[in-house]
Scaffold this motif. Structure first.
Motif, PDB file in Angstrom:
ATOM      1  N   ALA A 284       2.981  34.941 -59.704  1.00 21.94           N
ATOM      2  CA  ALA A 284       3.749  34.989 -60.950  1.00 21.94           C
ATOM      3  C   ALA A 284       3.529  36.308 -61.679  1.00 21.94           C
ATOM      4  CB  ALA A 284       3.366  33.809 -61.843  1.00 21.94           C
ATOM      5  N   GLU A 285       2.314  36.820 -61.628  1.00 21.15           N
ATOM      6  CA  GLU A 285       1.999  38.092 -62.287  1.00 21.15           C
ATOM      7  C   GLU A 285       2.779  39.235 -61.656  1.00 21.15           C
ATOM      8  OE1 GLU A 285       0.371  40.322 -65.212  1.00 21.15           O
ATOM      9  OE2 GLU A 285      -0.198  38.226 -64.914  1.00 21.15           O
ATOM     10  N   ASP A 286       2.826  39.275 -60.325  1.00 25.27           N
ATOM     11  CA  ASP A 286       3.553  40.344 -59.637  1.00 25.27           C
ATOM     12  C   ASP A 286       5.057  40.236 -59.853  1.00 25.27           C
ATOM     13  OD1 ASP A 286       1.248  41.476 -58.678  1.00 25.27           O
ATOM     14  OD2 ASP A 286       1.349  40.504 -56.718  1.00 25.27           O
TER      15      ASP A 286
ATOM     16  N   PHE B  30       9.626  40.563 -66.426  1.00 25.30           N
ATOM     17  CA  PHE B  30      10.321  39.291 -66.331  1.00 25.30           C
ATOM     18  C   PHE B  30       9.351  38.167 -66.668  1.00 25.30           C
ATOM     19  CE2 PHE B  30      12.345  41.961 -62.930  1.00 25.30           C
ATOM     20  CZ  PHE B  30      13.562  42.140 -63.583  1.00 25.30           C
ATOM     21  N   PRO B  31       9.860  36.983 -66.991  1.00 24.68           N
ATOM     22  CA  PRO B  31       8.955  35.833 -67.170  1.00 24.68           C
ATOM     23  C   PRO B  31       8.133  35.592 -65.901  1.00 24.68           C
ATOM     24  CG  PRO B  31      11.154  35.313 -67.969  1.00 24.68           C
ATOM     25  CD  PRO B  31      11.268  36.632 -67.264  1.00 24.68           C
ATOM     26  N   LYS B  32       6.883  35.276 -66.073  1.00 21.75           N
ATOM     27  CA  LYS B  32       6.023  34.996 -64.927  1.00 21.75           C
ATOM     28  C   LYS B  32       6.477  33.691 -64.275  1.00 21.75           C
ATOM     29  CE  LYS B  32       2.082  37.404 -66.943  1.00 21.75           C
ATOM     30  NZ  LYS B  32       0.692  37.312 -67.427  1.00 21.75           N
ATOM     31  N   GLN B  33       6.675  33.747 -62.964  1.00 18.15           N
ATOM     32  CA  GLN B  33       7.206  32.571 -62.265  1.00 18.15           C
ATOM     33  C   GLN B  33       6.874  32.640 -60.784  1.00 18.15           C
ATOM     34  OE1 GLN B  33      11.722  32.994 -62.395  1.00 18.15           O
ATOM     35  NE2 GLN B  33      11.075  34.819 -63.527  1.00 18.15           N
ATOM     36  N   HIS B  34       6.701  31.489 -60.195  1.00 16.10           N
ATOM     37  CA  HIS B  34       6.427  31.396 -58.767  1.00 16.10           C
ATOM     38  C   HIS B  34       7.124  30.136 -58.258  1.00 16.10           C
ATOM     39  CE1 HIS B  34       4.322  31.929 -54.972  1.00 16.10           C
ATOM     40  NE2 HIS B  34       3.966  30.670 -55.007  1.00 16.10           N
ATOM     41  N   GLN B  35       7.676  30.208 -57.050  1.00 13.95           N
ATOM     42  CA  GLN B  35       8.406  29.081 -56.487  1.00 13.95           C
ATOM     43  C   GLN B  35       7.862  28.703 -55.117  1.00 13.95           C
ATOM     44  OE1 GLN B  35      12.655  29.088 -56.455  1.00 13.95           O
ATOM     45  NE2 GLN B  35      12.856  30.257 -58.348  1.00 13.95           N
ATOM     46  N   ARG B  36       8.078  27.444 -54.767  1.00 15.06           N
ATOM     47  CA  ARG B  36       7.821  27.013 -53.392  1.00 15.06           C
ATOM     48  C   ARG B  36       8.943  27.516 -52.508  1.00 15.06           C
ATOM     49  NH1 ARG B  36       6.773  21.149 -51.875  1.00 15.06           N
ATOM     50  NH2 ARG B  36       8.945  20.990 -52.532  1.00 15.06           N
TER      51      ARG B  36
ATOM     52  N   GLU C 116      17.672  29.598 -56.348  1.00 14.76           N
ATOM     53  CA  GLU C 116      18.272  30.542 -57.291  1.00 14.76           C
ATOM     54  C   GLU C 116      18.471  29.901 -58.658  1.00 14.76           C
ATOM     55  OE1 GLU C 116      22.088  33.543 -57.395  1.00 14.76           O
ATOM     56  OE2 GLU C 116      20.650  33.485 -55.753  1.00 14.76           O
ATOM     57  N   SER C 117      18.733  28.600 -58.665  1.00 12.28           N
ATOM     58  CA  SER C 117      18.999  27.910 -59.930  1.00 12.28           C
ATOM     59  C   SER C 117      17.789  27.907 -60.855  1.00 12.28           C
ATOM     60  CB  SER C 117      19.451  26.475 -59.657  1.00 12.28           C
ATOM     61  OG  SER C 117      18.453  25.758 -58.942  1.00 12.28           O
ATOM     62  N   ARG C 118      16.588  28.165 -60.303  1.00  6.47           N
ATOM     63  CA  ARG C 118      15.363  28.156 -61.111  1.00  6.47           C
ATOM     64  C   ARG C 118      14.904  29.546 -61.514  1.00  6.47           C
ATOM     65  NH1 ARG C 118      11.056  26.126 -57.821  1.00  6.47           N
ATOM     66  NH2 ARG C 118       9.846  26.245 -59.744  1.00  6.47           N
ATOM     67  N   LEU C 119      15.587  30.573 -61.056  1.00  4.21           N
ATOM     68  CA  LEU C 119      15.168  31.935 -61.377  1.00  4.21           C
ATOM     69  C   LEU C 119      15.493  32.281 -62.830  1.00  4.21           C
ATOM     70  CD1 LEU C 119      15.937  34.447 -58.478  1.00  4.21           C
ATOM     71  CD2 LEU C 119      13.748  33.910 -59.528  1.00  4.21           C
ATOM     72  N   ASP C 120      14.580  32.983 -63.481  1.00  6.32           N
ATOM     73  CA  ASP C 120      14.756  33.418 -64.863  1.00  6.32           C
ATOM     74  C   ASP C 120      14.374  34.904 -64.962  1.00  6.32           C
ATOM     75  OD1 ASP C 120      15.038  33.612 -67.590  1.00  6.32           O
ATOM     76  OD2 ASP C 120      13.137  32.588 -68.043  1.00  6.32           O
ATOM     77  N   PRO C 121      15.357  35.764 -65.242  1.00  7.49           N
ATOM     78  CA  PRO C 121      16.766  35.490 -65.533  1.00  7.49           C
ATOM     79  C   PRO C 121      17.547  35.172 -64.263  1.00  7.49           C
ATOM     80  CG  PRO C 121      16.391  37.845 -65.511  1.00  7.49           C
ATOM     81  CD  PRO C 121      15.032  37.210 -65.349  1.00  7.49           C
ATOM     82  N   ALA C 122      18.694  34.513 -64.426  1.00  8.83           N
ATOM     83  CA  ALA C 122      19.534  34.184 -63.276  1.00  8.83           C
ATOM     84  C   ALA C 122      20.048  35.456 -62.633  1.00  8.83           C
ATOM     85  CB  ALA C 122      20.708  33.315 -63.725  1.00  8.83           C
ATOM     86  N   PRO C 123      19.984  35.562 -61.300  1.00 11.36           N
ATOM     87  CA  PRO C 123      20.519  36.748 -60.620  1.00 11.36           C
ATOM     88  C   PRO C 123      22.009  36.933 -60.910  1.00 11.36           C
ATOM     89  CG  PRO C 123      19.159  35.461 -59.130  1.00 11.36           C
ATOM     90  CD  PRO C 123      19.357  34.615 -60.359  1.00 11.36           C
ATOM     91  N   LEU C 124      22.434  38.173 -60.995  1.00 11.38           N
ATOM     92  CA  LEU C 124      23.842  38.493 -61.225  1.00 11.38           C
ATOM     93  C   LEU C 124      24.502  38.747 -59.878  1.00 11.38           C
ATOM     94  CD1 LEU C 124      23.430  40.880 -64.287  1.00 11.38           C
ATOM     95  CD2 LEU C 124      23.947  38.432 -64.278  1.00 11.38           C
ATOM     96  N   TYR C 125      25.466  37.909 -59.545  1.00 10.53           N
ATOM     97  CA  TYR C 125      26.074  37.981 -58.214  1.00 10.53           C
ATOM     98  C   TYR C 125      27.593  38.037 -58.233  1.00 10.53           C
ATOM     99  CZ  TYR C 125      27.290  33.076 -58.881  1.00 10.53           C
ATOM    100  OH  TYR C 125      27.820  31.917 -59.372  1.00 10.53           O
ATOM    101  N   ASP C 126      28.224  37.736 -59.377  1.00  6.98           N
ATOM    102  CA  ASP C 126      29.666  37.517 -59.384  1.00  6.98           C
ATOM    103  C   ASP C 126      30.491  38.778 -59.555  1.00  6.98           C
ATOM    104  OD1 ASP C 126      28.533  37.639 -61.946  1.00  6.98           O
ATOM    105  OD2 ASP C 126      30.214  36.592 -62.848  1.00  6.98           O
ATOM    106  N   ALA C 127      29.867  39.910 -59.917  1.00  3.38           N
ATOM    107  CA  ALA C 127      30.551  41.216 -59.985  1.00  3.38           C
ATOM    108  C   ALA C 127      31.926  41.117 -60.650  1.00  3.38           C
ATOM    109  CB  ALA C 127      30.679  41.815 -58.583  1.00  3.38           C
ATOM    110  N   PRO C 128      31.993  40.750 -61.939  1.00  2.00           N
ATOM    111  CA  PRO C 128      33.290  40.574 -62.596  1.00  2.00           C
ATOM    112  C   PRO C 128      34.115  41.856 -62.668  1.00  2.00           C
ATOM    113  CG  PRO C 128      31.509  40.555 -64.211  1.00  2.00           C
ATOM    114  CD  PRO C 128      30.870  40.503 -62.854  1.00  2.00           C
ATOM    115  N   PHE C 129      33.468  42.988 -62.512  1.00  5.06           N
ATOM    116  CA  PHE C 129      34.147  44.286 -62.568  1.00  5.06           C
ATOM    117  C   PHE C 129      34.829  44.650 -61.249  1.00  5.06           C
ATOM    118  CE2 PHE C 129      29.624  44.569 -61.696  1.00  5.06           C
ATOM    119  CZ  PHE C 129      29.625  45.150 -60.442  1.00  5.06           C
TER     120      PHE C 129
END
Length: 329
Positions: free
Chosen positions: A278-280, A52-58, A63-76
């Motif tokens: 971010a590396e982990d 995934f892209p390297k990223q770290h948050q406070r 969730e709005s800043r996560l890349d890729p965005a988590p999949l939560y809506d289960a359209p199936f």
């Protein structure tokens, strides 16, 4: 010693080498297991996989800043009234597993109280997602470690929906340490206050208002089953949650209230980028048998299963692991 033992042992060793040799030749020719680094895709749709892209948050993470965005809506997922007319109270429902559970609960017919700490934008997105399913939602902000907030959240849920059927203690604090000596008292205390006191506060406030057929579904963790060398305090609390649910399930059974736990492995939520480097984060979940983390929508159906009296009326005090086969990661 009898030389025949030596001859027999050498013969067995030769036999073992004879078995090994063709396998070694085949692996040398093929370059090893070509599938070993590929993520397993066995779901209703393809899911993101490391790197995934390297990223770290406070903390507590957005969730709005996560890349890729988590999949939560289960359209199936097709709703079938498994929670029709119910009201649910979910902590940490602004993002991650909590948001995915809120959406599926709504799709199954439940109104939802969305509790969060300070992630206003994420909480608003959850509210919209619940309402898009045709159900009502309220948003409540506060610290689950404060017993007064739990009481207020239960009251607000009852005022809004007139009942409380399903309680999901889910909010959590997680922060790793590389050395035991680095685990300060303040850090340890914060983890226990959120992850254990928070669960106790919410369930004690909710139980007097729950009727037979109600359910408490707690969020545990693979760390509570297997431990984790860098999450000493977090693992302790998750193991405590498992034991609490087993005991509370026995205690509340005569009142017709079931208590169970979903214990996920690595899941792509803001909790982890707000903890790991971010590396982990870029390799998060790669050590599972599935070679990837779960997406929240892959975990949420277990909460529906354990919350619905149609599906799990004979299940209480149980721990349901959803850990991607687990490989130590």
């Amino acid at each position: 010693m009898d030389r025949s033992f030596t001859r027999d042992a050498e013969a067995v060793a030769d036999h073992e080498r004879a078995i090994q040799a063709p396998i070694d030749r085949k692996e040398a020719a093929s370059g090893g297991d070509e599938q070993s680094d590929q993520a397993v895709q066995a779901g209703a749709r393809p899911y993101p996989e490391p790197p995934f892209p390297k990223q770290h948050q406070r903390k507590p993470g957005d969730e709005s800043r996560l890349d890729p965005a988590p999949l939560y809506d289960a359209p199936f997922w097709k709703g079938s009234g498994k929670l029709e007319g119910f009201a649910a109270l979910i902590t940490g429902a602004d993002s991650g597993i909590g948001r995915a559970v809120a959406v599926l609960f709504a799709r199954e017919g439940a109104h939802v109280a969305v509790c969060h700490l300070d992630e206003d934008q994420d909480a608003e997105e959850t509210r919209k997602a619940v309402e898009a399913e045709g159900r009502r939602a309220i948003v409540l902000q506060g610290d689950v470690a404060d017993p007064a907030f739990s009481k207020a959240a239960v009251k607000a849920t009852l005022d809004a929906f007139g009942r409380l059927d399903v309680v999901v203690p889910n909010a959590a604090f997680q922060e790793h340490v590389e050395a035991f000596e680095d685990l300060t008292y303040d850090h340890f205390d914060r983890t226990l206050k959120t992850n254990l006191y928070g669960y106790f506060n919410l369930t004690q406030a909710a139980v007097p208002h729950m009727k037979p057929g109600g359910a408490i579904v707690m969020t545990g963790s693979v760390t509570g089953l297997m431990g984790n060398k860098d999450l000493l305090d977090y693992s302790l609390t998750k193991g405590g949650i498992h034991a609490f649910a087993r005991s509370l399930g026995t205690h509340l059974a005569p009142r017709g209230i079931r208590v169970n736990v979903v214990a996920p492995g690595p899941v792509w939520t803001p909790l982890n980028p707000a903890d790991k480097s971010a590396e982990d984060v870029s390799t998060f979940g790669s050590q599972t048998v599935m070679k990837r983390p779960a997406q929240p929508e892959e975990i949420a159906p277990a909460f529906v299963f354990l919350a619905s009296p149609q599906m799990s009326s004979f299940i209480t005090g149980e721990i349901l692991p959803i850990i991607g086969g687990y490989g130590g990661g």
